[in-house]
Design a protein around this motif. Sequence first.
Motif, mmCIF file in Angstrom:
data_model
loop_
_atom_site.group_PDB
_atom_site.id
_atom_site.type_symbol
_atom_site.label_atom_id
_atom_site.label_comp_id
_atom_site.label_asym_id
_atom_site.label_seq_id
_atom_site.Cartn_x
_atom_site.Cartn_y
_atom_site.Cartn_z
ATOM 1 N N ALA A 117 -30.493 -8.352 53.056
ATOM 2 C CA ALA A 117 -29.902 -8.993 54.603
ATOM 3 C C ALA A 117 -31.358 -8.788 55.586
ATOM 4 C CB ALA A 117 -28.344 -8.944 55.131
ATOM 5 N N HIS A 118 -31.784 -7.944 54.940
ATOM 6 C CA HIS A 118 -33.468 -7.175 55.435
ATOM 7 C C HIS A 118 -34.611 -7.115 54.619
ATOM 8 C CE1 HIS A 118 -34.033 -4.999 59.074
ATOM 9 N NE2 HIS A 118 -35.464 -4.776 58.641
ATOM 10 N N VAL A 119 -35.329 -8.326 54.296
ATOM 11 C CA VAL A 119 -36.264 -7.867 54.094
ATOM 12 C C VAL A 119 -37.509 -8.591 55.326
ATOM 13 C CG1 VAL A 119 -35.570 -9.590 52.017
ATOM 14 C CG2 VAL A 119 -36.248 -10.887 53.375
ATOM 15 N N HIS A 120 -38.995 -8.618 54.721
ATOM 16 C CA HIS A 120 -40.261 -8.213 55.474
ATOM 17 C C HIS A 120 -40.793 -9.232 54.615
ATOM 18 C CE1 HIS A 120 -38.280 -6.783 59.132
ATOM 19 N NE2 HIS A 120 -38.099 -5.806 58.568
ATOM 20 N N PHE A 121 -40.541 -10.704 53.844
ATOM 21 C CA PHE A 121 -41.896 -10.866 52.928
ATOM 22 C C PHE A 121 -43.109 -10.803 53.963
ATOM 23 C CE2 PHE A 121 -38.109 -13.303 50.975
ATOM 24 C CZ PHE A 121 -37.967 -12.682 49.682
ATOM 25 N N ILE A 163 -31.553 -14.409 65.354
ATOM 26 C CA ILE A 163 -32.530 -13.913 65.816
ATOM 27 C C ILE A 163 -32.475 -12.069 65.653
ATOM 28 C CG2 ILE A 163 -33.193 -13.574 68.988
ATOM 29 C CD1 ILE A 163 -33.978 -17.056 67.715
ATOM 30 N N LYS A 164 -33.855 -12.246 65.815
ATOM 31 C CA LYS A 164 -33.948 -10.229 65.227
ATOM 32 C C LYS A 164 -34.430 -9.755 66.821
ATOM 33 C CE LYS A 164 -35.125 -6.497 62.906
ATOM 34 N NZ LYS A 164 -35.779 -6.443 62.644
ATOM 35 N N VAL A 165 -33.639 -8.482 67.145
ATOM 36 C CA VAL A 165 -34.533 -8.074 68.239
ATOM 37 C C VAL A 165 -34.466 -6.745 68.003
ATOM 38 C CG1 VAL A 165 -33.461 -9.442 69.873
ATOM 39 C CG2 VAL A 165 -32.124 -7.513 69.469
ATOM 40 N N GLU A 170 -28.776 -3.458 62.083
ATOM 41 C CA GLU A 170 -29.714 -2.749 61.160
ATOM 42 C C GLU A 170 -29.948 -1.563 61.121
ATOM 43 O OE1 GLU A 170 -28.305 -6.367 60.907
ATOM 44 O OE2 GLU A 170 -30.769 -6.285 59.400
ATOM 45 N N HIS A 171 -30.769 -1.009 60.424
ATOM 46 C CA HIS A 171 -30.354 0.246 60.126
ATOM 47 C C HIS A 171 -29.496 1.348 60.116
ATOM 48 C CE1 HIS A 171 -34.218 -1.534 59.586
ATOM 49 N NE2 HIS A 171 -34.732 -1.505 61.054
ATOM 50 N N ALA A 172 -28.426 0.995 61.308
ATOM 51 C CA ALA A 172 -27.758 1.995 61.237
ATOM 52 C C ALA A 172 -27.066 3.227 61.593
ATOM 53 C CB ALA A 172 -26.632 1.243 61.314
ATOM 54 N N SER A 208 -33.321 -4.176 52.222
ATOM 55 C CA SER A 208 -33.838 -3.030 51.636
ATOM 56 C C SER A 208 -34.675 -2.431 53.053
ATOM 57 C CB SER A 208 -34.160 -3.509 50.645
ATOM 58 O OG SER A 208 -35.339 -4.629 50.486
ATOM 59 N N ASP A 209 -34.935 -3.827 53.032
ATOM 60 C CA ASP A 209 -36.234 -3.436 53.995
ATOM 61 C C ASP A 209 -37.474 -3.104 53.479
ATOM 62 O OD1 ASP A 209 -37.451 -3.381 57.142
ATOM 63 O OD2 ASP A 209 -36.502 -0.816 57.385
ATOM 64 N N ILE A 210 -38.090 -3.000 52.540
ATOM 65 C CA ILE A 210 -39.144 -2.989 52.198
ATOM 66 C C ILE A 210 -40.554 -3.686 52.312
ATOM 67 C CG2 ILE A 210 -38.535 -1.885 49.914
ATOM 68 C CD1 ILE A 210 -38.823 -4.215 47.800
HETATM 69 ZN ZN LIG Z 1 -37.152 -4.218 58.702
#
Ligand SMILES: [Zn+2]
Length: 411
Positions: free
Chosen positions: A64-68, A189-191, A250-252, A322-324
Amino acid sequence: MTDLLLQNVTLIDGAGSDPQSGMSVLVKDGAIAHVGPASEVGQPPVADAIDLTGHTLMPGLTDAHVHFGLVGVNAGSYDDDDNLVTYTLGAIDNINIALQEGFTTVRDAGGLDPAFSRAVEQGLISGPRILPSGSPLSQTGGHGDHRGRYDNSPQVSIPGVLAATALVDGVDSVRAAARQQLRLGATQIKVMASGGVMSQMDKLDSLGFSVAELRAAVDEARAAGTYVLAHCHTSPSMNNALDAGVRSLEHASILDEPTAARVAELGAFVVPTLLVIERLAESPEAEGVSHYSAMKLEQVRGLMPDSVRTAREAGAAIGSGSDILGERQSGRGGELVHKARLLGPMGAIVSATSTNARLFNLEDRVGVIREGYEADLIAVAGDPIVDIELLGDAANVPLVVKGGQVVKNAL
Ligand SMILES: [Zn+2]
């Protein structure tokens, strides 16, 4: 498309049921057609058969948290000495790797232009189904403001290629930016609702945006039938986000009990990101972690595991992300290894399959092995319930099927 019969597996359904051995799964027209005991499901030559004795069959993993698109260091979109071709190839590389590692649906948490997601749908590049957020929205001086202190130049996106963070201030600007991202193809939407670890101009406990600004983003997302995910490390930022109607936190990282109870009551989700924190802490120099970031990182690293436990005790839904970052993003399944230390192996698997599917509003299509669902399936060599570390190394995932197509077969 040929029918596919996956035989003699131990099945983990993704919904949290006990594993079942001696099962087979028949795939027809890209969907799961029949799940049952091996003797009942059918025999070749009805379909192409793959014998998976000794393997566990699971739903394709989700993240749920990728940054390709964040192929450069420090979450900038690309380094100064790169060019757009290099950037584009780097992003495509990250997309390919995720699918080869067994991730069949992901949500990009910002930085990837939605054009990449369409290119996957069109079959032009091989990758997971991508739910893109496009450019994240950040206030000036917030987590998405990557400029040096005295640099006032704008952060420029190239629509269709590069989705840099949109720096916006005030309700009307946030509203316009949200509409623009939806127009470009963002599926949510991401904020940025709090300070961050890798940003240099903000404290971890700064708040990003006013509640009114956050609400403008939520209103626009809802008008388009979708929702907002918010980067928030602290409880005050999570409460602002919840006040505004944000659905995905996200992160929390620093979550207190009253806030966790609110998350549960409102049916929102937390998405802890354990893997990136460990990676950054393991090799801070290689990852470009400044001294200031290292201090913030230690704070988050110490508290995120407790926050996951607090969320679980409150009954809050816990997604998996994962946010990698960076080039050649691999070892994505390590998120489940870290999560299993807190929620157990089955808890980590459910988080990265059916819980994420609910978060994505795709719970009737992906995340469980059930008749009628997309045939997104992976085989694991061995039993991840006994040894969750198997999922940390994609060499243990020899078979990946996405939408009924075998996209990896290293059996
Ligand atoms: Zn991130």
